[in-house]
Design a protein around this motif. Structure first.
Motif, mmCIF file in Angstrom:
data_model
loop_
_atom_site.group_PDB
_atom_site.id
_atom_site.type_symbol
_atom_site.label_atom_id
_atom_site.label_comp_id
_atom_site.label_asym_id
_atom_site.label_seq_id
_atom_site.Cartn_x
_atom_site.Cartn_y
_atom_site.Cartn_z
ATOM 1 N N LEU A 1 -81.290 -39.498 -76.486
ATOM 2 C CA LEU A 1 -81.887 -39.302 -77.808
ATOM 3 C C LEU A 1 -80.990 -38.443 -78.701
ATOM 4 C CD1 LEU A 1 -85.636 -38.739 -76.843
ATOM 5 C CD2 LEU A 1 -84.541 -40.835 -77.653
ATOM 6 N N GLU A 2 -80.383 -37.417 -78.130
ATOM 7 C CA GLU A 2 -79.466 -36.585 -78.912
ATOM 8 C C GLU A 2 -78.248 -37.389 -79.356
ATOM 9 O OE1 GLU A 2 -78.677 -33.365 -76.303
ATOM 10 O OE2 GLU A 2 -80.388 -32.157 -76.994
ATOM 11 N N THR A 3 -77.764 -38.273 -78.510
ATOM 12 C CA THR A 3 -76.615 -39.113 -78.881
ATOM 13 C C THR A 3 -76.976 -40.071 -80.004
ATOM 14 O OG1 THR A 3 -75.783 -38.988 -76.612
ATOM 15 C CG2 THR A 3 -74.929 -40.758 -78.000
ATOM 16 N N VAL A 4 -78.183 -40.651 -79.949
ATOM 17 C CA VAL A 4 -78.617 -41.569 -81.002
ATOM 18 C C VAL A 4 -78.682 -40.846 -82.347
ATOM 19 C CG1 VAL A 4 -80.577 -42.905 -81.834
ATOM 20 C CG2 VAL A 4 -79.862 -43.116 -79.457
ATOM 21 N N ILE B 1 -84.087 -45.463 -92.249
ATOM 22 C CA ILE B 1 -83.416 -44.569 -91.301
ATOM 23 C C ILE B 1 -84.232 -44.461 -90.007
ATOM 24 C CG2 ILE B 1 -82.739 -42.174 -90.889
ATOM 25 C CD1 ILE B 1 -82.035 -42.002 -93.871
ATOM 26 N N ARG B 2 -85.540 -44.250 -90.148
ATOM 27 C CA ARG B 2 -86.384 -44.166 -88.948
ATOM 28 C C ARG B 2 -86.373 -45.480 -88.171
ATOM 29 N NH1 ARG B 2 -90.358 -40.964 -92.264
ATOM 30 N NH2 ARG B 2 -91.333 -42.953 -92.756
ATOM 31 N N SER B 3 -86.367 -46.603 -88.897
ATOM 32 C CA SER B 3 -86.314 -47.907 -88.230
ATOM 33 C C SER B 3 -85.005 -48.079 -87.469
ATOM 34 C CB SER B 3 -86.479 -49.026 -89.266
ATOM 35 O OG SER B 3 -86.335 -50.294 -88.668
ATOM 36 N N ASP B 4 -83.895 -47.697 -88.086
ATOM 37 C CA ASP B 4 -82.595 -47.805 -87.410
ATOM 38 C C ASP B 4 -82.562 -46.974 -86.135
ATOM 39 O OD1 ASP B 4 -81.699 -49.496 -89.369
ATOM 40 O OD2 ASP B 4 -80.637 -47.936 -90.505
ATOM 41 N N ILE B 5 -83.120 -45.767 -86.212
ATOM 42 C CA ILE B 5 -83.121 -44.901 -85.035
ATOM 43 C C ILE B 5 -83.971 -45.507 -83.924
ATOM 44 C CG2 ILE B 5 -83.954 -42.667 -84.197
ATOM 45 C CD1 ILE B 5 -82.959 -41.436 -86.780
ATOM 46 N N ALA C 1 -80.456 -48.283 -76.437
ATOM 47 C CA ALA C 1 -79.875 -47.323 -75.498
ATOM 48 C C ALA C 1 -80.718 -47.213 -74.233
ATOM 49 C CB ALA C 1 -79.744 -45.962 -76.172
ATOM 50 N N PHE C 2 -82.040 -47.237 -74.365
ATOM 51 C CA PHE C 2 -82.911 -47.166 -73.191
ATOM 52 C C PHE C 2 -82.774 -48.415 -72.320
ATOM 53 C CE2 PHE C 2 -86.330 -43.932 -74.744
ATOM 54 C CZ PHE C 2 -85.383 -42.928 -74.628
ATOM 55 N N GLN C 3 -82.650 -49.572 -72.942
ATOM 56 C CA GLN C 3 -82.461 -50.797 -72.162
ATOM 57 C C GLN C 3 -81.169 -50.749 -71.363
ATOM 58 O OE1 GLN C 3 -82.709 -54.023 -74.971
ATOM 59 N NE2 GLN C 3 -84.942 -54.145 -74.862
ATOM 60 N N GLU C 4 -80.101 -50.255 -71.982
ATOM 61 C CA GLU C 4 -78.820 -50.161 -71.282
ATOM 62 C C GLU C 4 -78.862 -49.145 -70.156
ATOM 63 O OE1 GLU C 4 -76.066 -49.221 -74.344
ATOM 64 O OE2 GLU C 4 -75.991 -51.271 -75.173
ATOM 65 N N ALA C 5 -79.678 -48.088 -70.315
ATOM 66 C CA ALA C 5 -79.755 -47.045 -69.292
ATOM 67 C C ALA C 5 -80.854 -47.308 -68.268
ATOM 68 C CB ALA C 5 -79.985 -45.688 -69.957
ATOM 69 N N GLY C 6 -81.625 -48.365 -68.446
ATOM 70 C CA GLY C 6 -82.687 -48.681 -67.506
ATOM 71 C C GLY C 6 -83.909 -47.788 -67.624
#
Length: 301
Positions: free
Chosen positions: A199-202, A246-250, A257-262
């Protein structure tokens, strides 16, 4: 006809008579002066003053001042040219006073409030404001009313006096930065440290999220079906719609990112446990247990 136009309507003192032709010409030239002042002030602000890169609300103030100054100068000049003194209109003062007292109180109140808004500038053009529960952008501060374009595209025409007396929230009075948040819930059993890092990276990678004040990720609560995280951040926006984008993009970036990290984005789910009696085929107890096991289709909370 000539006799009618040259016939004195009334006299001022013992030396001057005002004829119908003089009065009509004076009124005509005052109307022409108003039109000339309007277009000339608009030309000055758009073609000359705009080159100095002044704020839009400052240009509106200058345009309004130029208009009234030109109108006053031309009106006095025209009346003097036709030998019509300003005292010729003294007979109208009584009617004007009655009109102001009975019918124009609200108009004058809004007019004065408009000048107060433009001078004190609690509300400026392009400011994002919240008025009477509606969020929108100020697009015009007029003599009588202020126009606000809501986030759904509708235009609100608010009397200046009401706007000046209302509990108005101006989101961009000092700067264009607005603080907002995005909430997301992950399944129980997820690596919360890894979730926080993602989340911090996003937030860090999004171009509209500013670094000062720094964004933060808060582990908000243990929910019924999810571990709840809140993302708090400041964003630089120029319109109400940009904040929603902006909120939609995040949210899109978090989901990817969650899908890639499982990591599973949780959703409410219940398990029902039936206990049967040995002599009956009907359950005698039912236990309800909520959990957030991995769903077949991932979605936001």
């Amino acid at each position: 006809m000539q006799e009618l136009l040259s016939k004195p309507l009334f006299s001022i003192g013992d030396k001057f008579d005002v004829t119908l032709s003089q009065l009509l010409l004076a009124i005509l030239f005052v109307i022409i002066a108003a039109l000339f002042s309007h277009y000339f002030s608009r030309f000055i602000t758009r073609k000359i003053l705009a080159k100095f890169k002044l704020a839009e609300d400052n240009l509106v103030i200058l345009k309004r001042l130029i208009f009234f100054i030109l109108l006053a100068i031309i009106t006095v000049t025209v009346l003097s040219f036709f030998n019509v003194p300003l005292t010729a209109f003294a007979f109208m003062s009584g009617a004007v006073a009655i009109g102001v007292g009975f019918g124009a109180k609200t108009v004058m109140d809004n007019f004065i409030s408009g000048w107060i808004l433009m001078s004190e500038r609690p509300v400026r053009i392009n400011d994002i404001v919240e008025y009477d529960g509606h969020l929108g952008r100020v697009i015009e501060v007029g003599n009588r009313s202020t126009m606000i374009r809501r986030i759904d595209g509708a235009h609100m025409v608010v009397p200046n006096s009401s706007l000046l007396q209302a509990n108005l929230i101006n989101w961009t009075l000092v700067d264009p930065n607005i603080r907002t948040s995005v909430r997301v819930g992950v399944a129980y059993g997820s690596d919360v440290e890894k979730v926080k890092e993602i989340l911090e990276t996003v937030l860090k990678e999004h171009e509209s999220v500013i670094d000062d004040p720094a964004p933060s990720v808060i582990f908000e609560d243990f929910g019924d079906s999810a571990l709840i995280f809140d993302l708090w951040f400041w964003a630089s926006v120029g319109a109400v719609r940009e904040l929603r984008v902006i909120r939609s993009d995040i949210r899109f970036n978090i989901n990817k990112a969650f899908q890639e990290a499982g990591i599973v984005i949780a959703f409410p789910q219940r398990d029902l446990h039936f206990k049967f009696d040995e002599k009956s085929s009907f359950p005698i107890t039912i236990s309800d247990q909520r959990n957030s096991s991995k769903p077949q289709d991932k979605g936001e909370e």
